[in-house]
Design an enzyme around this catalytic site. Structure first.
Site, PDB file in Angstrom:
ATOM      1  N   LEU A 190       0.845  -1.193   0.000  1.00 60.87           N
ATOM      2  CA  LEU A 190       0.000   0.000   0.000  1.00 60.87           C
ATOM      3  C   LEU A 190       0.881   1.244   0.000  1.00 60.87           C
ATOM      4  CD1 LEU A 190      -2.672   1.511   0.273  1.00 60.87           C
ATOM      5  CD2 LEU A 190      -2.542   1.149   2.748  1.00 60.87           C
ATOM      6  N   HIS A 230       6.603   2.806  11.569  1.00 59.84           N
ATOM      7  CA  HIS A 230       7.143   4.031  10.986  1.00 59.84           C
ATOM      8  C   HIS A 230       6.075   5.120  11.040  1.00 59.84           C
ATOM      9  CE1 HIS A 230       8.835   6.679   7.882  1.00 59.84           C
ATOM     10  NE2 HIS A 230       9.965   5.999   7.986  1.00 59.84           N
TER      11      HIS A 230
END
Length: 378
Positions: A125, A239
């Site tokens: 994605l 992240h």
């Protein structure tokens, strides 16, 4: 915006995405030959008459309908770990006790395993930076839903073709690394087990070369208190740029059960296929083309994501206006929308209701009377 299967002509766009995404985005290594093979494998998967998950790879792209530019990509692996093992660390806690001394000690540890072999994985994605900007989204209001479209379209495809996918669906989330591509977790692993920089090791793993993991990574339980404080602090963390994607999946019912990536320690989340909210809440329908598009008035509390039911010629997008007749299971749409999604009068489709930004979530199936009712897509 239209979601469609990737084609060989999208190689350059996919390569640019691989460059932009940087180290740590392991499903798209910066390697043209690998990406060419990945596209070809996806094209073959979309044309295969699969009746069960057999290692197919479905890669989609989000296309700007006005310019034809590729805005992003998203994918599904029907069954992982069959050709090459899919390794994780299982992050768990062990308790040691001495009855005689009346002492107990709790120790966290990492165990290398391949727990998710055969599961379906949603992956790859990525929405390109220029399409995340507010000025782009404000050109047309529905463009602000580009990220959600990339994430949720996979569930519409899986809802329509469940035989192609496994009972358990997983997603590996990108772990913590800095702008230079350095991972605190891997910095410690590199020092003690495998002297290879993070970008190289993720490139190898992303390219399918995973034998070195079993050969060189710790095979016995690794007590986390032996790791550096920096490495310990990122176990199971994501992240910063991955937080929106993780939040979307958590809202779908995905949970983290302690399995983390062996390179950056990012979490893997999982859900049962039939319990994913966008799958359970999607609605099959029959398409009817509106005689007059002016009848398709908008309402203010929801929008829809609509997809055809094809595999090879799959298309999905967000409609501007639509009219749902729940008693008949009919969705009335404009001719222009039908053309963009390759839908004809009387064909089957599937849609998903989405709440607009800032509104409460709506029921998955519309609570409306049996006569005509409007649903809005922005």
């Amino acid at each position: 915006m239209i979601i469609r299967p990737i084609t060989d002509q999208d190689l350059e766009a996919l390569y640019q995405i691989a460059v932009e995404s940087g180290p740590g985005f392991m499903s798209l290594p910066n390697d043209r030959d690998f990406l060419k093979r990945k596209i070809r494998r996806s094209v073959d998967s979309f044309t295969r008459a699969a009746t069960e998950p057999g290692g197919e790879s479905y890669l989609f792209v989000l296309e700007d309908s006005e310019t034809g530019d590729v805005m992003g990509t998203t994918g599904i692996e029907s069954s992982v770990g069959l050709r090459q093992p899919l390794y994780h660390f299982q992050h768990s806690r062990q308790t040691y006790r001495s009855r005689d001394l009346n002492i107990s000690n709790h120790v966290e540890m990492l165990n290398l395993c391949s727990h998710y072999t055969g599961c379906t994985e949603i992956c790859t994605l990525y929405l390109r930076p220029q399409y995340r900007q507010k000025d782009y989204a404000q050109q047309e209001q529905h463009r602000q839903y580009a990220g959600k479209l990339l994430s949720k379209v996979r569930f519409l495809f899986m809802a329509q073709h469940p035989e192609r996918f496994a009972e358990t669906v997983i997603a590996e989330m990108r772990g913590v690394s800095d702008e230079a591509g350095r991972s605190p977790f891997w910095d410690w692993m590199r020092q003690h087990f495998l002297d290879m920089d993070f970008a190289t090791v993720t490139l190898l793993a992303g390219s399918g070369n995973s034998d070195f993991i079993a050969e060189l990574m710790p095979r016995y339980p690794l007590h986390t208190h032996l790791l550096s404080p920096a490495a310990q602090s990122v176990i199971g963390e994501v992240h910063d740029k991955t937080r929106p994607a993780l939040k979307l999946l958590q809202n779908e019912g995905f949970v983290h059960r302690g399995y983390v990536d062996p390179f950056d320690a990012g979490p893997t989340v999982e859900a049962k296929l039939t319990e994913i909210r966008s799958i359970a809440g999607s609605t099959p329908c029959r398409i009817e083309l509106a005689d007059d598009d002016q009848q398709l008035e908008q309402v203010s509390d929801s929008l829809i994501m609509l997809a055809n039911t094809s595999v090879k010629r799959f298309r999905a997008g967000i409609a501007d206006k639509a009219l749902y007749h729940p008693a008949d299971g009919v969705l009335e749409i404009s001719h222009a929308l039908a053309e963009s999604l390759q839908l004809r009068q009387g064909e089957s489709a599937r849609f998903l209701q989405l709440p607009l930004s800032g509104t409460p979530a709506m029921d998955a199936v519309f609570a409306v009377p049996a006569d005509k009712e409007q649903i809005h897509a922005r």
